[in-house]
Design an enzyme around this catalytic site. Structure first.
Site, PDB file in Angstrom:
ATOM      1  N   CYS A  30       0.876  -1.181   0.000  1.00  0.00           N
ATOM      2  CA  CYS A  30       0.000   0.000   0.000  1.00  0.00           C
ATOM      3  C   CYS A  30       0.907   1.222   0.000  1.00  0.00           C
ATOM      4  CB  CYS A  30      -1.011  -0.015   1.147  1.00  0.00           C
ATOM      5  SG  CYS A  30      -0.422   0.364   2.799  1.00  0.00           S
ATOM      6  N   HIS A  50      15.339 -12.549  12.474  1.00  0.00           N
ATOM      7  CA  HIS A  50      15.092 -12.351  13.899  1.00  0.00           C
ATOM      8  C   HIS A  50      13.625 -12.438  14.298  1.00  0.00           C
ATOM      9  CE1 HIS A  50      19.111  -9.974  14.438  1.00  0.00           C
ATOM     10  NE2 HIS A  50      19.287 -11.211  13.985  1.00  0.00           N
TER      11      HIS A  50
END
Length: 145
Positions: A68, A101
């Site tokens: 977006c 991570h």
């Protein structure tokens, strides 16, 4: 691109339509399902972010790509889903760390703030980076409510 083939759910609102179409073609070596929108006409981003998140959360798709204007709306919407870790990425290194991570499973791209080439690089990096696990696994496990 990787030789690994993934099932990828992709979606956007009107502000991300151009890059969604670009990335859909770019990812043609993978199995890609387009959840819309299907034109640059104004629409509501949750109408497309929720189906992408559902598809990834259900396990039918390995990853999601949402686009977006700022990536905020689609990321906030997708992250309402318990099994989703949607990461807004604006640099290749952020895409890598989101996977390493955080075990992110949806990349959210801000079309208004990154180039087409960078969007492709980020998606490639996102798909080709494995979750590191280890000390990060416990942290990711604490994300769920």
């Amino acid at each position: 691109m990787s030789t690994t083939k993934f099932k990828i759910a992709i979606g956007s609102d009107h502000a991300g339509f151009k890059y969604k179409e670009l990335l859909k073609s770019f990812l043609s070596d993978h199995e890609v399902k387009d959840f819309g929108t299907f034109s640059p006409d104004s629409v509501d981003y949750p109408d497309f972010a929720h189906p992408v998140a559902n598809a990834v959360e259900s396990g039918v798709f390995n990853f999601g790509v949402l686009v977006c204007g700022s990536a905020n709306g689609v990321a906030i919407t997708a992250n309402k889903h318990q099994g989703i870790r949607a990461a807004i990425c604006w640099q290749k290194e952020i895409a890598e760390l989101a996977r390493l991570h955080n075990n992110a499973n949806i990349i959210c791209i801000p079309e208004r703030f990154v180039s087409e080439d960078l969007a492709k690089e980020m998606v490639t990096t996102f798909l080709n980076t494995a979750f590191e696990g280890g000390r990060h696994a416990g942290r990711v496990g604490k994300m769920s409510c």
